[in-house]
Design a protein around this motif. Sequence first.
Motif, PDB file in Angstrom:
ATOM      1  N   SER A  48       0.854  -1.184   0.000  1.00 13.08           N
ATOM      2  CA  SER A  48       0.000   0.000   0.000  1.00 13.08           C
ATOM      3  C   SER A  48       0.892   1.236   0.000  1.00 13.08           C
ATOM      4  O   SER A  48       1.723   1.410   0.898  1.00 13.08           O
ATOM      5  CB  SER A  48      -0.897   0.018   1.241  1.00 13.08           C
ATOM      6  OG  SER A  48      -1.762  -1.077   1.250  1.00 13.08           O
ATOM      7  N   GLY A  49       0.727   2.072  -1.022  1.00 13.00           N
ATOM      8  CA  GLY A  49       1.449   3.346  -1.061  1.00 13.00           C
ATOM      9  C   GLY A  49       2.816   3.281  -1.695  1.00 13.00           C
ATOM     10  O   GLY A  49       3.590   4.249  -1.594  1.00 13.00           O
ATOM     11  N   ARG A  50       3.147   2.182  -2.379  1.00 11.53           N
ATOM     12  CA  ARG A  50       4.429   2.126  -3.070  1.00 11.53           C
ATOM     13  C   ARG A  50       4.360   1.056  -4.162  1.00 11.53           C
ATOM     14  O   ARG A  50       3.485   0.180  -4.155  1.00 11.53           O
ATOM     15  CB  ARG A  50       5.588   1.830  -2.122  1.00 11.53           C
ATOM     16  CG  ARG A  50       5.529   0.507  -1.423  1.00 11.53           C
ATOM     17  CD  ARG A  50       6.920  -0.020  -1.093  1.00 11.53           C
ATOM     18  NE  ARG A  50       7.667  -0.303  -2.324  1.00 11.53           N
ATOM     19  CZ  ARG A  50       8.966  -0.018  -2.474  1.00 11.53           C
ATOM     20  NH1 ARG A  50       9.648   0.525  -1.491  1.00 11.53           N
ATOM     21  NH2 ARG A  50       9.582  -0.310  -3.612  1.00 11.53           N
ATOM     22  N   PRO A  51       5.285   1.095  -5.146  1.00 14.63           N
ATOM     23  CA  PRO A  51       5.258   0.117  -6.246  1.00 14.63           C
ATOM     24  C   PRO A  51       5.524  -1.305  -5.750  1.00 14.63           C
ATOM     25  O   PRO A  51       6.113  -1.527  -4.694  1.00 14.63           O
ATOM     26  CB  PRO A  51       6.379   0.603  -7.186  1.00 14.63           C
ATOM     27  CG  PRO A  51       6.600   2.030  -6.828  1.00 14.63           C
ATOM     28  CD  PRO A  51       6.306   2.139  -5.368  1.00 14.63           C
ATOM     29  N   ASP A  52       5.079  -2.255  -6.565  1.00 11.39           N
ATOM     30  CA  ASP A  52       5.338  -3.664  -6.262  1.00 11.39           C
ATOM     31  C   ASP A  52       6.830  -3.948  -6.334  1.00 11.39           C
ATOM     32  O   ASP A  52       7.599  -3.221  -6.990  1.00 11.39           O
ATOM     33  CB  ASP A  52       4.604  -4.565  -7.254  1.00 11.39           C
ATOM     34  CG  ASP A  52       3.100  -4.445  -7.144  1.00 11.39           C
ATOM     35  OD1 ASP A  52       2.624  -3.768  -6.209  1.00 11.39           O
ATOM     36  OD2 ASP A  52       2.409  -5.036  -7.996  1.00 11.39           O
TER      37      ASP A  52
END
Length: 297
Positions: free
Chosen positions: A235-239
């Motif tokens: 949540s809130g950042r790239p994979d």
Amino acid sequence: MSSRPLAALIRRGVALTSLFALSALSPSWAQAETVPPVPPARPADLTEPPAPVVEAPRPPERPPELSGPAARSEATKPDATKTEDGPLTPPPGSPPPLPPARPAELSGEAALALTVSATDDTACRRRLERLGARFEPLPALSDGQCGAARPLKLTALGDGLAVTPPATLVCGAAEALARWAVEAQVLAERDLSRPLAGLTLGTTYLCRGQNHDPEAKLSEHAFANGIDVMAFSFSGRPDIAVASLPEGTPEAAFLAHARATACGFFRTVLGPGTDAAHGNHLHLDERERTAGHRLCQ
């Protein structure tokens, strides 16, 4: 009277007188000569009555089927392993006899089908529910030597952690994944300061050999007992895709820690650096090995 008979009588009288005198003087000697000795006492082992003689048990009666004409005909039946000239043996240099034909039920496709009773995984499913996982039972899988008696369709893990796409797994592998995900969530908060949102999976169930080699031993994927993790979502950042990442980065630290932690939950952990076939994912499975050996590379 003549003097010779008179002299004989006188000598006899003297002898008798001497004998009487000796008997009077030595009564013990005279008694010893006339009284027989007392016999010794009878031994104790000869005073008791002899032990009774016990007859040996008689053998049981001969069964009717082993008596009479039937028994004689069986005894005179010719031995198939012998001839009139002796034992029936092949002549020197002849090929060995052929083995009996293989039963039909053990030949062809029937021999490839594994008949294994389903393991009761009721307790495992209860633990999986307590871990917060969401799943549903699937029909038994069967494809030659591949298959699973009681597979599950796993759609989510604890804390709403998504599983994309849904995984087809046996309960033991699903439980190991759910327990590892709890640790991975802690690592994400520590290394990335972001909560873990889900796992992107590759192969779960697929009837194939190891490393996609048709000549190799069957993979644990063939038994719904293996998982390929391709990426982690947050949540809130790239994979973060599973790959060899530059050292010193938070992403590399998270992947390394997550991979090391997986070795405590799975019997097999392979990934980037193991070989070319595992360069872009983490392979996790529950293959049982001798003496509980684990493979963590």
